[in-house]
Design an enzyme around this catalytic site. Structure first.
Site, PDB file in Angstrom:
ATOM      1  N   ALA A   1       0.826  -1.213   0.000  1.00 15.24           N
ATOM      2  CA  ALA A   1       0.000   0.000   0.000  1.00 15.24           C
ATOM      3  C   ALA A   1       0.859   1.262   0.000  1.00 15.24           C
ATOM      4  O   ALA A   1       0.859   2.041   0.949  1.00 15.24           O
ATOM      5  CB  ALA A   1      -0.955  -0.016   1.185  1.00 15.24           C
TER       6      ALA A   1
ATOM      7  N   LYS B   1       5.045  -1.005 -22.089  1.00 13.29           N
ATOM      8  CA  LYS B   1       5.229  -0.042 -20.995  1.00 13.29           C
ATOM      9  C   LYS B   1       6.679  -0.057 -20.508  1.00 13.29           C
ATOM     10  O   LYS B   1       7.258   0.996 -20.220  1.00 13.29           O
ATOM     11  CB  LYS B   1       4.276  -0.356 -19.844  1.00 13.29           C
ATOM     12  CG  LYS B   1       4.343   0.692 -18.733  1.00 13.29           C
ATOM     13  CD  LYS B   1       3.415   0.370 -17.570  1.00 13.29           C
ATOM     14  CE  LYS B   1       3.523   1.456 -16.502  1.00 13.29           C
ATOM     15  NZ  LYS B   1       2.764   1.131 -15.288  1.00 13.29           N
TER      16      LYS B   1
END
EC number: 1.1.1.169
Length: 294
Positions: free
Chosen positions: A11, A178
């Site tokens: 997170a 990417k």
């Protein structure tokens, strides 16, 4: 299958944003974090920028059982977290990481793994405070190109959260594309300490970026993918002209970068095909040199 518990493994900036948006959509979200970020999340998560919210979140230092687990850790931590995820029922595990090879590492330890790519912008303004900096697209899919119910399920959760998300049959191509774009922008901005736009504005930097992109294009061509790498690099650098790349931010903070999984992956794949990716190797070694002096 009805999804209820969604886990964010890592997170940080992106993970906190994705987790917050999913929680706001009514799902139970587990935020797995460590250190100062974990301590801050225990007091709550603040979102600002394109969306403003203050959330009470459930956070922990170890993964738990979940229906879906999004992996958003740095690529060099993938193996460590994969081993931890193997100890629980993590459900469908979806990588939203930078670089190449994360999915293969996760698949060694986890039952069901999907690849993912996102262009959403998130910055950690402070521990426990994420800035929603830019909308983008998120693509998820099976690494073998199948369209599966699990990929559609993950995309549906992201759409419920208000994100533009799609299950696709070419996720490996998107991951490599990417990575090639990142390979041409991130190390140059990190070494030269400039924002993304300078890569196209400065002719000397653009010459290097274009050479990096061309090596990536050659490698992808041998993989069977047609990709106009230089044009995409120019487009992304112009669209994100005022952004400071994650690699630049890592070096400024004295942290390790993901260069091994970006330029390093291109060099390695090039060696398999007999393609000398000399410019990628040079940038790889320059960033390694800066890292070793930190």
């Amino acid at each position: 299958m009805r999804v209820q518990r969604v886990q964010i493994m890592g997170a940080g900036a992106l993970g906190s944003l994705v987790g917050a948006l999913i929680q706001l959509a009514g799902y139970d979200v587990i935020f797995v974090a460590r250190g100062k970020q974990l301590e801050a999340l225990k007091k709550g998560l603040r979102v600002s920028g394109l969306k403003n919210a203050e959330l009470k979140v459930y956070c922990t230092s170890q993964p738990e059982d979940a229906d879906i687990t999004f992996v958003t850790v740095k690529a060099y931590d993938t193996e460590t977290v994969a081993k931890k995820l193997a100890e629980v029922d993590a459900g469908v595990v979806c990588s939203l990481q930078n670089g190449v090879g994360n999915e293969e590492i996760l698949a060694k330890y986890c039952r069901k793994v999907l690849g993912g790519v996102t262009t959403y912008g998130a910055n950690l303004k402070d521990y426990g405070h994420v800035v929603y900096a830019g909308e983008g697209y998120t693509y998820v899919g099976e690494m073998d190109g199948r369209v599966s119910g699990e990929a559609e399920m993950v995309a549906e959760v992201l759409r419920d959260a208000g994100m533009r998300a799609e299950a696709v049959n070419d996720i490996e191509f998107r991951i490599w594309a990417k990575a090639v774009v990142n390979a041409a922008i991130n190390p140059i901005t990190a070494i030269c300490r400039v924002k993304n736009g300078e890569v196209v504005r400065n002719p000397h930097l653009w010459e290097v970026a274009r050479a990096v992109a061309d090596e990536g294009r050659q490698v992808m061509a041998r993989m069977g993918y047609e990709f106009d790498a230089a044009s995409e690099v120019r487009k992304v650098a112009e669209m994100t002209a005022e952004n400071r790349s994650s690699m630049l931010q890592d070096l400024e903070r004295g942290k390790r970068t993901e260069v091994e999984f970006i330029n390093g992956a291109i060099v390695k794949k090039g060696e398999e095909f007999g393609i000398d990716c000399a410019v990628n190797r040079t940038l790889l070694n320059l960033v390694r040199g800066v890292e070793s002096g930190l």
